[in-house]
Design a protein around this motif. Structure first.
Motif, PDB file in Angstrom:
ATOM      1  N   ILE A 294      -4.207 -10.436  -8.233  1.00  0.00           N
ATOM      2  CA  ILE A 294      -2.905 -10.284  -9.095  1.00  0.00           C
ATOM      3  C   ILE A 294      -3.412  -9.484 -10.324  1.00  0.00           C
ATOM      4  CG2 ILE A 294      -1.514 -12.089  -8.298  1.00  0.00           C
ATOM      5  CD1 ILE A 294      -2.209 -13.856 -10.559  1.00  0.00           C
ATOM      6  N   GLY A 295      -2.490  -8.766 -10.984  1.00  0.00           N
ATOM      7  CA  GLY A 295      -2.937  -8.022 -12.227  1.00  0.00           C
ATOM      8  C   GLY A 295      -3.921  -6.714 -11.839  1.00  0.00           C
ATOM      9  N   VAL A 296      -4.076  -6.334 -10.726  1.00  0.00           N
ATOM     10  CA  VAL A 296      -4.859  -5.281 -10.477  1.00  0.00           C
ATOM     11  C   VAL A 296      -4.122  -4.308  -9.466  1.00  0.00           C
ATOM     12  CG1 VAL A 296      -6.921  -4.215  -9.059  1.00  0.00           C
ATOM     13  CG2 VAL A 296      -7.320  -6.514 -10.354  1.00  0.00           C
ATOM     14  N   TYR A 297      -3.751  -3.141  -9.756  1.00  0.00           N
ATOM     15  CA  TYR A 297      -2.939  -2.370  -9.083  1.00  0.00           C
ATOM     16  C   TYR A 297      -3.472  -1.230  -8.322  1.00  0.00           C
ATOM     17  CZ  TYR A 297      -0.154  -4.739 -12.470  1.00  0.00           C
ATOM     18  OH  TYR A 297       0.394  -5.880 -13.373  1.00  0.00           O
ATOM     19  N   TYR A 298      -3.156  -1.300  -6.824  1.00  0.00           N
ATOM     20  CA  TYR A 298      -3.894  -0.200  -5.948  1.00  0.00           C
ATOM     21  C   TYR A 298      -2.769   0.008  -4.626  1.00  0.00           C
ATOM     22  CZ  TYR A 298      -6.770   2.244  -2.932  1.00  0.00           C
ATOM     23  OH  TYR A 298      -7.342   3.328  -2.300  1.00  0.00           O
ATOM     24  N   PRO A 299      -2.457   1.147  -4.548  1.00  0.00           N
ATOM     25  CA  PRO A 299      -2.794   2.410  -5.454  1.00  0.00           C
ATOM     26  C   PRO A 299      -2.109   2.285  -6.722  1.00  0.00           C
ATOM     27  CG  PRO A 299      -1.084   2.944  -3.590  1.00  0.00           C
ATOM     28  CD  PRO A 299      -1.493   1.487  -3.346  1.00  0.00           C
ATOM     29  N   LYS A 300      -2.546   3.007  -7.771  1.00  0.00           N
ATOM     30  CA  LYS A 300      -1.900   3.092  -9.154  1.00  0.00           C
ATOM     31  C   LYS A 300      -0.635   3.466  -9.267  1.00  0.00           C
ATOM     32  CE  LYS A 300      -3.493   2.243 -13.337  1.00  0.00           C
ATOM     33  NZ  LYS A 300      -3.618   0.864 -13.669  1.00  0.00           N
ATOM     34  N   GLU A 301      -0.237   4.453  -8.215  1.00  0.00           N
ATOM     35  CA  GLU A 301       1.174   4.743  -8.214  1.00  0.00           C
ATOM     36  C   GLU A 301       2.307   3.606  -7.959  1.00  0.00           C
ATOM     37  OE1 GLU A 301      -1.241   6.416  -6.365  1.00  0.00           O
ATOM     38  OE2 GLU A 301      -0.478   6.881  -4.731  1.00  0.00           O
ATOM     39  N   ASN A 302       1.566   2.683  -7.393  1.00  0.00           N
ATOM     40  CA  ASN A 302       2.653   1.500  -7.007  1.00  0.00           C
ATOM     41  C   ASN A 302       2.630   0.450  -8.202  1.00  0.00           C
ATOM     42  OD1 ASN A 302       3.595   2.237  -4.593  1.00  0.00           O
ATOM     43  ND2 ASN A 302       2.506   1.265  -3.232  1.00  0.00           N
ATOM     44  N   GLU A 303       2.065   0.738  -9.179  1.00  0.00           N
ATOM     45  CA  GLU A 303       2.140  -0.361 -10.347  1.00  0.00           C
ATOM     46  C   GLU A 303       3.425  -0.816 -10.690  1.00  0.00           C
ATOM     47  OE1 GLU A 303      -0.501   0.547 -13.729  1.00  0.00           O
ATOM     48  OE2 GLU A 303       0.575  -1.317 -14.664  1.00  0.00           O
ATOM     49  N   ALA A 304       4.578   0.029 -10.889  1.00  0.00           N
ATOM     50  CA  ALA A 304       5.876  -0.183 -11.303  1.00  0.00           C
ATOM     51  C   ALA A 304       6.421  -1.005 -10.113  1.00  0.00           C
ATOM     52  CB  ALA A 304       6.707   1.162 -11.523  1.00  0.00           C
ATOM     53  N   LEU A 305       6.186  -0.615  -8.879  1.00  0.00           N
ATOM     54  CA  LEU A 305       6.839  -1.566  -7.817  1.00  0.00           C
ATOM     55  C   LEU A 305       6.027  -2.900  -7.649  1.00  0.00           C
ATOM     56  CD1 LEU A 305       8.725  -1.538  -5.145  1.00  0.00           C
ATOM     57  CD2 LEU A 305       6.790  -0.495  -3.932  1.00  0.00           C
TER      58      LEU A 305
ATOM     59  N   ALA B 279       0.930  -1.400   0.177  1.00  0.00           N
ATOM     60  CA  ALA B 279      -0.018   0.027   0.161  1.00  0.00           C
ATOM     61  C   ALA B 279       0.801   1.190  -0.108  1.00  0.00           C
ATOM     62  CB  ALA B 279      -0.852   0.108   1.162  1.00  0.00           C
ATOM     63  N   SER B 280       0.242   2.316  -0.059  1.00  0.00           N
ATOM     64  CA  SER B 280       1.170   3.579   0.192  1.00  0.00           C
ATOM     65  C   SER B 280       1.602   3.856   1.473  1.00  0.00           C
ATOM     66  CB  SER B 280       0.256   4.847  -0.302  1.00  0.00           C
ATOM     67  OG  SER B 280      -1.004   4.754   0.165  1.00  0.00           O
ATOM     68  N   GLY B 281       2.647   4.795   1.752  1.00  0.00           N
ATOM     69  CA  GLY B 281       3.039   5.174   2.887  1.00  0.00           C
ATOM     70  C   GLY B 281       4.054   4.210   3.622  1.00  0.00           C
ATOM     71  N   ILE B 282       3.964   3.699   4.767  1.00  0.00           N
ATOM     72  CA  ILE B 282       5.262   3.035   5.614  1.00  0.00           C
ATOM     73  C   ILE B 282       5.391   1.751   4.563  1.00  0.00           C
ATOM     74  CG2 ILE B 282       5.496   1.447   7.553  1.00  0.00           C
ATOM     75  CD1 ILE B 282       5.184   4.226   8.462  1.00  0.00           C
ATOM     76  N   VAL B 283       4.536   0.905   4.077  1.00  0.00           N
ATOM     77  CA  VAL B 283       4.748  -0.392   3.465  1.00  0.00           C
ATOM     78  C   VAL B 283       5.704   0.005   2.263  1.00  0.00           C
ATOM     79  CG1 VAL B 283       3.072  -1.894   2.157  1.00  0.00           C
ATOM     80  CG2 VAL B 283       2.541  -1.327   4.414  1.00  0.00           C
ATOM     81  N   THR B 284       5.356   1.189   1.328  1.00  0.00           N
ATOM     82  CA  THR B 284       5.855   1.120   0.217  1.00  0.00           C
ATOM     83  C   THR B 284       7.647   1.542   0.453  1.00  0.00           C
ATOM     84  OG1 THR B 284       4.113   2.197  -0.990  1.00  0.00           O
ATOM     85  CG2 THR B 284       6.161   2.789  -1.614  1.00  0.00           C
TER      86      THR B 284
END
Lengths: 215, 304
Positions: B178-189, B152-157
């Motif tokens: 799998i194949g679904v990206y949330y949050p979107k900005e973590n898609e590359a990661l 997820a975003s935040g600490i986890v990223t």
């Protein structure tokens, strides 16, 4: 360890095994991941120990690995099927007279459902020793076949149900070669593949090159 | 010979087809009122059953086809599943209150068999929190542990990214299919973790796509339970009293896992959970040595 069941090669995993077709009935106990340079994990350790050569460090782990595979297969395989079938070990890459001869698959088969030993037929033998696979392309089924021959003694009264047994399923070339040979010699036979482990190709998003599939 | 007769007379006792099982699992999830709890109860009542024992083969087949089509459209070319009662299924998942029968994964499964520690915390993290998460992740890598988190975003990223940058191993347990990206900005990661490390999802593909986004939010805390079960310890970096992170804290204690809470959490006057969990057995971490004194060293497994 709790008893585990054999998994089937089906539409979700067949693509990892270049020479297998929908007509092939194959089963496996475990999976390991190709490439990635990673050597950890229980399955890798088991296979690594199973394949130890005489003189290797940790050779004493080989016999327990053989016993572990046999035990898992004993629990996962059908008694009724075993009673009417025979097991055909994939022949070792070194021939019997070679000092590096390794009959681990035969020993696994022999220990299945001990003391009621299954019907084992070393039906196929290799004509000459070959080097084991090291990084390059694996041998194609037709190349393997050119170095295989039947041990005719074992063709007599061959059961209809035949399990070709090997430690790892990679491209499926050994299985392909042996199944095709048996099917030609005994057209009524029902040949299945039984493997300790299959290698899974990760590549989550991209198509995999033929070169990778043949590794 | 029909398929059933063939199965019964074949070489395997109750052979497991991953395709059939995933189709059946997805079908069970499409039944009205299905939850992790209701599914776990059905399998608890018959521990030798696999999903395909509870669903007709025609339905399992149809659902499997739908899943494979959907994943293929999402760009997922290859994935694996882990099924209870088969090889490589992690027995440690049975410590969860409602154990999962199946999960999807992409990448190198072997990472799940290393010594794993989860680093978790709020999505709405402070900069200090993110720095602390990164520091802990680097320290875990140095000690030979695999850093597990929830992408997820935040600490986890911060935890995932720092583990990767430190040359370590990481596993993401996600709250989407799998194949679904949330949050979107973590898609590359997420793609990087799937390609180079290990990405795990217990979220059913068809149920997720057939229900409202609000209902899908429930999958996030559920994945924290699995994250805890997969790891031997959870480290909480930062969280509010209402944070989903506390689901993992409860799960860790229930599952007999170690629960570590960073010292900085205890300094906050606006929250009460750190003291509550400390009373229940969580360990307050003043310095990394407090972790090693409990866990020792991680793996030294070579990557040759």
């Amino acid at each position: 360890m709790t008893a585990i069941r054999l998994q089937q090669i089906d539409g979700t995993n067949r693509g990892d095994h270049f020479y297998l077709t929908e007509e092939d009935e194959c089963y496996f106990l475990y999976e390991y991941t190709a490439g990635a340079g990673w050597r950890g994990g229980g399955t890798n350790q088991l296979i690594h120990n199973l394949q130890k050569k005489l003189g290797d460090g940790g050779y004493h782990y080989k016999a327990p690995a053989i016993a572990q595979c046999a035990r898992a297969l004993s629990e996962a395989m059908s008694e009724a099927w075993l009673a009417q079938a025979c097991l055909v070990p994939v022949p070792p890459s070194k021939i019997r007279t070679d000092p590096a001869y390794d009959d681990r698959i035969y020993r696994v088969c022999k220990s299945i459902r001990r003391p009621n030993e299954p019907n084992i037929r070393e039906l196929i033998e290799q004509i000459e020793s070959t080097d084991t696979f090291k990084g390059g392309s694996r041998r194609k089924p037709e190349e393997l076949r050119s170095n295989y021959r039947f041990d005719d003694r074992h063709l007599l009264n061959l059961p209809q149900c035949i399990g070709v047994v090997d430690d790892v399923l990679t491209t499926g070339s050994h299985f392909r070669a042996i199944k095709d040979m048996i099917s030609e010699a005994a057209p009524d036979s029902q040949v299945v593949g039984i493997f300790v482990a299959r290698r899974a190709i990760p590549s989550p998003f991209e198509s995999v090159s033929v070169e990778d599939l043949l590794k | 010979m029909n398929l059933l007769a063939r199965m019964n007379s074949g070489p395997a006792v109750s052979p497991v087809s991953p395709r059939r099982e995933l189709g059946a699992y997805e079908a069970l999830w499409l039944e009205k009122g299905a939850t992790f709890k209701s599914l776990a109860q059905r399998f608890a009542a018959d521990p030798s059953a696999t999903p395909s024992d509870l669903v007709s083969s025609a339905i399992a087949e149809a659902r499997a086809t739908e899943v494979l089509t959907k994943l293929s459209k999402a760009g997922v070319s290859r994935f694996g599943v882990r099924l209870n009662l088969t090889g490589n299924y992690p027995q440690k998942l049975r410590d969860a209150r409602h154990p999962i029968e199946m999960l999807y994964f992409q990448g190198t499964w072997e990472l799940a068999e290393t010594r794993c520690v989860a680093v978790v915390g709020s999505r709405a993290a402070t900069d200090d929190g993110k720095r602390r998460a990164a520091k802990i992740a680097r320290a875990l890598v140095e000690r030979g542990f695999t850093v597990v988190s929830g992408l997820a975003s935040g600490i986890v990223t911060s935890a995932h990214t720092a583990a990767i940058e430190a040359g370590g191993r990481t596993i993401a347990v996600i709250g989407t299919p799998i194949g679904v990206y949330y949050p979107k900005e973590n898609e590359a990661l997420q793609r990087r973790i799937a390609e180079e490390f290990l990405l795990i999802s217990q979220v059913p593909v068809l149920r997720y796509s057939s229900q409202h986004v609000l209902q899908n939010k429930l999958f996030f805390p559920e994945r924290n339970v699995t994250m805890s079960a997969l790891t031997e310890a959870t480290i909480i970096v930062e969280a509010s009293d209402t944070s989903g992170t506390l689901t993992q804290a409860r799960a860790a204690l229930h599952q007999g896992r170690k629960l570590f809470i960073l010292d900085s959490c205890f300094d906050r006057s606006d929250i009460s959970w750190p003291a509550t969990y400390a009373k229940r057995g969580a360990i307050r971490i003043r310095e990394p040595a407090d972790i090693w004194s409990v866990l020792g060293d991680g793996d030294t497994a070579s990557t040759d």
